[in-house]
Write an enzyme that holds these catalytic residues in place. Structure first.
Site, PDB file in Angstrom:
ATOM      1  N   GLY A   1      50.875  48.196  -8.293  1.00  0.00           N
ATOM      2  CA  GLY A   1      49.817  47.768  -9.213  1.00  0.00           C
ATOM      3  C   GLY A   1      48.792  48.810  -9.595  1.00  0.00           C
ATOM      4  O   GLY A   1      48.197  48.730 -10.672  1.00  0.00           O
TER       5      GLY A   1
ATOM      6  N   GLU B   1      43.281  50.493  -5.013  1.00  0.00           N
ATOM      7  CA  GLU B   1      43.962  49.202  -5.136  1.00  0.00           C
ATOM      8  C   GLU B   1      43.724  48.657  -6.552  1.00  0.00           C
ATOM      9  O   GLU B   1      42.694  48.958  -7.171  1.00  0.00           O
ATOM     10  CB  GLU B   1      43.381  48.281  -4.053  1.00  0.00           C
ATOM     11  CG  GLU B   1      43.814  46.834  -4.043  1.00  0.00           C
ATOM     12  CD  GLU B   1      45.276  46.580  -3.751  1.00  0.00           C
ATOM     13  OE1 GLU B   1      46.101  47.115  -4.505  1.00  0.00           O
ATOM     14  OE2 GLU B   1      45.585  45.815  -2.818  1.00  0.00           O
ATOM     15  N   ASP B   2      44.674  47.902  -7.058  1.00  0.00           N
ATOM     16  CA  ASP B   2      44.464  47.313  -8.388  1.00  0.00           C
ATOM     17  C   ASP B   2      43.517  46.121  -8.331  1.00  0.00           C
ATOM     18  O   ASP B   2      42.586  46.012  -9.123  1.00  0.00           O
ATOM     19  CB  ASP B   2      45.808  46.917  -9.042  1.00  0.00           C
ATOM     20  CG  ASP B   2      46.654  45.982  -8.176  1.00  0.00           C
ATOM     21  OD1 ASP B   2      46.317  45.773  -6.984  1.00  0.00           O
ATOM     22  OD2 ASP B   2      47.663  45.463  -8.683  1.00  0.00           O
TER      23      ASP B   2
ATOM     24  N   ASP C   1      42.494  40.160  -3.881  1.00  0.00           N
ATOM     25  CA  ASP C   1      42.587  38.717  -4.084  1.00  0.00           C
ATOM     26  C   ASP C   1      42.323  38.028  -2.742  1.00  0.00           C
ATOM     27  O   ASP C   1      41.172  37.831  -2.373  1.00  0.00           O
ATOM     28  CB  ASP C   1      43.977  38.411  -4.663  1.00  0.00           C
ATOM     29  CG  ASP C   1      44.198  36.943  -4.977  1.00  0.00           C
ATOM     30  OD1 ASP C   1      43.219  36.204  -5.111  1.00  0.00           O
ATOM     31  OD2 ASP C   1      45.375  36.538  -5.094  1.00  0.00           O
TER      32      ASP C   1
ATOM     33  N   LYS D   1      38.319  39.841  -6.804  1.00  0.00           N
ATOM     34  CA  LYS D   1      38.132  38.415  -7.106  1.00  0.00           C
ATOM     35  C   LYS D   1      37.016  37.783  -6.290  1.00  0.00           C
ATOM     36  O   LYS D   1      36.603  36.655  -6.577  1.00  0.00           O
ATOM     37  CB  LYS D   1      39.446  37.642  -6.916  1.00  0.00           C
ATOM     38  CG  LYS D   1      40.455  37.923  -8.032  1.00  0.00           C
ATOM     39  CD  LYS D   1      41.602  36.923  -8.033  1.00  0.00           C
ATOM     40  CE  LYS D   1      42.596  37.236  -9.155  1.00  0.00           C
ATOM     41  NZ  LYS D   1      43.862  36.482  -9.014  1.00  0.00           N
TER      42      LYS D   1
ATOM     43  N   PHE E   1      44.889  34.482 -13.018  1.00  0.00           N
ATOM     44  CA  PHE E   1      45.922  35.466 -12.728  1.00  0.00           C
ATOM     45  C   PHE E   1      45.944  36.483 -13.860  1.00  0.00           C
ATOM     46  O   PHE E   1      46.174  36.144 -15.015  1.00  0.00           O
ATOM     47  CB  PHE E   1      47.301  34.827 -12.555  1.00  0.00           C
ATOM     48  CG  PHE E   1      48.252  35.742 -11.848  1.00  0.00           C
ATOM     49  CD1 PHE E   1      48.240  35.846 -10.469  1.00  0.00           C
ATOM     50  CD2 PHE E   1      49.134  36.538 -12.575  1.00  0.00           C
ATOM     51  CE1 PHE E   1      49.099  36.730  -9.807  1.00  0.00           C
ATOM     52  CE2 PHE E   1      49.999  37.420 -11.914  1.00  0.00           C
ATOM     53  CZ  PHE E   1      49.972  37.508 -10.532  1.00  0.00           C
TER      54      PHE E   1
ATOM     55  N   ASP F   1      51.084  43.017 -12.632  1.00  0.00           N
ATOM     56  CA  ASP F   1      52.289  42.351 -13.133  1.00  0.00           C
ATOM     57  C   ASP F   1      52.284  40.870 -12.836  1.00  0.00           C
ATOM     58  O   ASP F   1      51.528  40.369 -12.007  1.00  0.00           O
ATOM     59  CB  ASP F   1      53.523  42.943 -12.451  1.00  0.00           C
ATOM     60  CG  ASP F   1      53.634  42.487 -10.986  1.00  0.00           C
ATOM     61  OD1 ASP F   1      52.652  42.672 -10.239  1.00  0.00           O
ATOM     62  OD2 ASP F   1      54.677  41.924 -10.613  1.00  0.00           O
TER      63      ASP F   1
ATOM     64  N   ARG G   1      53.145  45.085 -16.853  1.00  0.00           N
ATOM     65  CA  ARG G   1      52.421  46.220 -16.258  1.00  0.00           C
ATOM     66  C   ARG G   1      51.986  47.250 -17.294  1.00  0.00           C
ATOM     67  O   ARG G   1      50.979  47.935 -17.127  1.00  0.00           O
ATOM     68  CB  ARG G   1      53.304  46.940 -15.227  1.00  0.00           C
ATOM     69  CG  ARG G   1      53.560  46.170 -13.948  1.00  0.00           C
ATOM     70  CD  ARG G   1      54.084  47.119 -12.867  1.00  0.00           C
ATOM     71  NE  ARG G   1      54.742  46.435 -11.761  1.00  0.00           N
ATOM     72  CZ  ARG G   1      54.107  45.921 -10.713  1.00  0.00           C
ATOM     73  NH1 ARG G   1      52.799  46.017 -10.636  1.00  0.00           N
ATOM     74  NH2 ARG G   1      54.775  45.326  -9.744  1.00  0.00           N
TER      75      ARG G   1
HETATM   76  P1  IMP Z   1      45.862  40.139  -1.789  1.00  0.00           P
HETATM   77  O1  IMP Z   1      46.687  40.636  -0.652  1.00  0.00           O
HETATM   78  O2  IMP Z   1      45.939  38.639  -1.960  1.00  0.00           O
HETATM   79  O3  IMP Z   1      44.435  40.641  -1.777  1.00  0.00           O
HETATM   80  O4  IMP Z   1      46.540  40.642  -3.108  1.00  0.00           O
HETATM   81  C1  IMP Z   1      46.776  41.970  -3.285  1.00  0.00           C
HETATM   82  C2  IMP Z   1      47.862  42.232  -4.290  1.00  0.00           C
HETATM   83  O5  IMP Z   1      48.342  41.050  -4.934  1.00  0.00           O
HETATM   84  C3  IMP Z   1      47.318  43.104  -5.373  1.00  0.00           C
HETATM   85  O6  IMP Z   1      47.441  44.452  -5.035  1.00  0.00           O
HETATM   86  C4  IMP Z   1      48.167  42.717  -6.559  1.00  0.00           C
HETATM   87  O7  IMP Z   1      49.342  43.500  -6.606  1.00  0.00           O
HETATM   88  C5  IMP Z   1      48.521  41.273  -6.321  1.00  0.00           C
HETATM   89  N1  IMP Z   1      47.628  40.373  -7.087  1.00  0.00           N
HETATM   90  C6  IMP Z   1      46.597  39.642  -6.638  1.00  0.00           C
HETATM   91  N2  IMP Z   1      45.986  38.959  -7.623  1.00  0.00           N
HETATM   92  C7  IMP Z   1      46.658  39.290  -8.753  1.00  0.00           C
HETATM   93  C8  IMP Z   1      46.500  38.923 -10.143  1.00  0.00           C
HETATM   94  O8  IMP Z   1      45.606  38.169 -10.573  1.00  0.00           O
HETATM   95  N3  IMP Z   1      47.405  39.479 -11.005  1.00  0.00           N
HETATM   96  C9  IMP Z   1      48.405  40.330 -10.608  1.00  0.00           C
HETATM   97  N4  IMP Z   1      48.562  40.700  -9.332  1.00  0.00           N
HETATM   98  C10 IMP Z   1      47.706  40.188  -8.410  1.00  0.00           C
HETATM   99 MG    MG Z   2      51.689  42.857  -7.793  1.00  0.00          MG
END
Ligand code: IMP
Ligand code: MG
Length: 182
Positions: A53, A108-109, A112, A140, A161, A168, A174
């Protein structure tokens, strides 16, 4: 098909709306680069991107960091085909760069649930970096406990999302030059 000349237009391909246009992103990424440049007065900087990402964000960001640095990547998978974090975080590819004694900046992108970082950060901290900081394009602000919160955040993201600019949904979107909501 998407085209860069319609960078602000999300409607055409089923996206709900444009959340951050390409110009807005570019301006913010330049600001982040300047802030990061100012924060690291000495020592080697290792910029570690979390694939996939962060690949576009990192590419733009490092061009605004005005100091010597190295780039490497980790590939972490946490989502399957869905839009909800599975909590099942896998380190698919590890960085071969030496972290010990270096300033490490994780890129990091989006943060979440925080699952990815909570799994990854202790692993990296164990390798003895001189410092470990985190820069995320989107946050977020819903993660209850983060072992390391981001020092630099591009935008506080809405609870939707988001796709585009590296993000993606099932590997689609992407390449979009802007960020939209599905
Ligand atoms: P986490 O582990 O839940 O914090 O999520 C981390 C990863 O989930 C990010 O690096 C993204 O690749 C993916 N992700 C989380 N939220 C989104 C979203 O809204 N759109 C796309 N990818 C997401
Ligand atoms: Mg992803």
């Amino acid at each position: 098909m998407w085209s860069t000349t319609e960078a602000g237009d999300a409607a055409g391909e089923g996206l709900h709306r444009t959340v951050y246009g390409a110009d807005v992103i570019a301006a913010r990424v330049a600001e982040l680069g300047r802030a990061i440049t100012a924060a690291y007065p000495d020592g080697a900087l290792l910029v570690l991107g979390l694939l996939k990402g962060s690949f576009i964000f990192l590419a733009d960001l490092v061009r605004h960091i005005d100091r010597p640095l190295h780039v490497d990547f980790l590939l972490v998978a946490s989502y399957g085909a869905g839009t909800v974090s599975s909590g099942n975080v896998r380190l698919v590819h590890d960085s071969e760069a030496e972290l010990a004694g270096r300033h490490v900046l994780l890129v990091e992108d989006i943060i979440d649930s925080g699952n990815t970082l909570n799994r990854l950060v202790p692993l990296l901290a164990e390798r003895g970096p001189r410092s470990l900081e985190l820069c995320t394009l989107l946050h977020k602000r819903i993660a209850p406990d983060l072992v390391l919160d981001a020092r630099w955040v591009g935008f506080d993201a809405p609870p939707e999302f988001l796709v585009g600019y590296g993000l993606d949904h099932s590997e689609d979107y992407r390449h979009l030059p802007f960020i939209g909501a599905l």
